[in-house]
Enzyme design. Structure first.
Site, PDB file in Angstrom:
ATOM      1  N   ASP A  34       8.152  -3.096  -7.666  1.00 29.69           N
ATOM      2  CA  ASP A  34       6.809  -2.822  -8.168  1.00 29.69           C
ATOM      3  C   ASP A  34       5.867  -2.387  -7.051  1.00 29.69           C
ATOM      4  OD1 ASP A  34       4.868  -2.733 -10.221  1.00 29.69           O
ATOM      5  OD2 ASP A  34       4.114  -4.703  -9.665  1.00 29.69           O
ATOM      6  N   HIS A 233      -3.117  -9.089 -10.445  1.00 30.84           N
ATOM      7  CA  HIS A 233      -3.642  -8.137  -9.476  1.00 30.84           C
ATOM      8  C   HIS A 233      -5.003  -8.650  -9.015  1.00 30.84           C
ATOM      9  CE1 HIS A 233      -0.997  -4.392 -10.123  1.00 30.84           C
ATOM     10  NE2 HIS A 233      -0.413  -5.408 -10.714  1.00 30.84           N
ATOM     11  N   CYS A 264      -2.068  -0.516  -9.855  1.00 28.76           N
ATOM     12  CA  CYS A 264      -1.985   0.036 -11.205  1.00 28.76           C
ATOM     13  C   CYS A 264      -2.619   1.426 -11.188  1.00 28.76           C
ATOM     14  CB  CYS A 264      -2.717  -0.848 -12.209  1.00 28.76           C
ATOM     15  SG  CYS A 264      -2.765  -0.119 -13.866  1.00 28.76           S
ATOM     16  N   ASN A 273      -0.938  -5.660  -6.107  1.00 31.13           N
ATOM     17  CA  ASN A 273      -0.516  -6.979  -6.558  1.00 31.13           C
ATOM     18  C   ASN A 273      -1.092  -8.056  -5.639  1.00 31.13           C
ATOM     19  OD1 ASN A 273       1.499  -6.301  -8.690  1.00 31.13           O
ATOM     20  ND2 ASN A 273       2.527  -5.268  -7.000  1.00 31.13           N
TER      21      ASN A 273
END
Length: 329
Positions: A34, A233, A264, A273
């Site tokens: 991610d 986040h 994002c 994150n």
């Protein structure tokens, strides 16, 4: 008198345990998948493999390695099979006590992941229709339906499945997300066989009270606390406050990313994150065991910064780095 200078002392938070909190939690490190997928600089596969090895050497035992998704959608992860082969060659993937997770969006991805040695997979759905349409090119129901055969195939081979549920606290197009909608999709993921659910604050708008309300609703829908993880986040600086609320609730699995890697792309100004180093500083300060060496993790994030071209976003990394420099100087 001459001689080598003594090494700088380790800087650790002063632990003050609180009653009612878990004594140990699992930190699920998402940086290799991610985190790196959001980087504009293409990272060589050998660097990714070394990143994974360094994370494990620091004490990480739950690691999200990569994703078997179409390179068309995520070119940064086009080397998934090569990365898995590299990590399998020296036994890294099969290491005892290590949980390695691979995202598989469809049956083809699942088959490729299993062939590459995946021992746990993840599927990804949304709590909102707009995000499902824009990010997954389907509806919420369609995303769950697409995940169902992947989960079933995993169950048939004894492979656990982590279900990611994004946009649990807010959506950049729809705004507020009804708590009942989150609970409904969570229930559907459990019904198709997901063994763990990670509830994602994808754009970083959650606050502690909201976290507790969502957890209450998901529990009322039939999920156990030990089936739940949270993924925050830090867009509005609330990630650690939200973690503390989840700890008080009894949640014992937290997603985070070394150095704060990841973001994002669907929300203007959304930051990465929650940084694993920031999470560890708080958890260790609460006397909660993680098994991860904070100093080793800081070293890993600083090492990776040389390849991604920017410093870690973590304030803890910055503070400990400055502290080391001052003590050496």
């Amino acid at each position: 008198m001459t001689g080598r200078a003594a090494p700088a002392p380790r800087v650790l938070p002063d632990p003050h345990p609180h009653t009612g909190l878990p004594v140990r939690v699992r930190v699920h490190e998402v940086g290799p998948r991610d985190g790196l997928q959001a980087e504009s600089t293409r990272i060589p596969v050998e660097v990714k493999a070394e990143f994974c090895r360094r994370l494990l050497a620091a004490g990480v035992t739950s690691l999200e390695v990569t994703s078997f998704v179409s390179p068309k959608w995520t070119p940064q992860l086009a080397d998934a099979a090569e990365l898995m082969a590299d990590l399998a060659a020296d036994g890294t993937l099969g290491r005892r006590g290590v949980r390695s997770v691979v995202l598989t969006p469809n049956l083809r991805g699942f088959e490729r992941a299993v062939s590459a040695g995946a021992r746990e997979i993840a599927v990804f759905v949304s709590a909102t229709e707009t995000f499902a349409h824009r990010n997954l090119n389907t509806t919420v129901a369609g995303a769950v339906a697409a995940a169902a055969p992947v989960v079933a195939a995993a169950a048939a081979t004894g492979i656990p499945v982590r279900g990611y549920l994004s946009m649990c606290f807010g959506d950049p197009w729809e705004g507020r997300v009804a708590v009942a909608d989150v609970a409904s999709v969570a229930r559907r993921l459990l019904d198709i066989g997901c063994t763990t659910l990670s509830l994602g604050d994808t754009i970083g708008v959650a606050t502690p009270g909201h976290v507790l309300e969502v957890l209450d609703a998901v529990r009322a829908a039939g999920a156990r606390a030990d089936q739940l993880a949270v993924h925050f986040h830090d867009t509005y600086g609330q990630a650690l406050a939200n973690v503390y609320a989840a700890l008080r609730y009894g949640i014992t699995e937290f997603d985070s990313s070394a150095g704060g890697l990841g973001r994002c792309p669907y929300a203007a100004g959304a930051t990465g994150n929650l940084a694993t180093e920031d999470l560890l500083w708080m958890l260790h300060g609460l006397g909660i065991e993680t098994g991860i060496d904070l100093d080793a993790l800081v070293d890993t994030s600083r090492w990776l910064a040389g390849y991604i071209g920017h410093p870690p976003a973590s304030p803890t990394v910055a503070a400990l780095t400055a502290r080391r420099a001052a003590e050496v100087g």
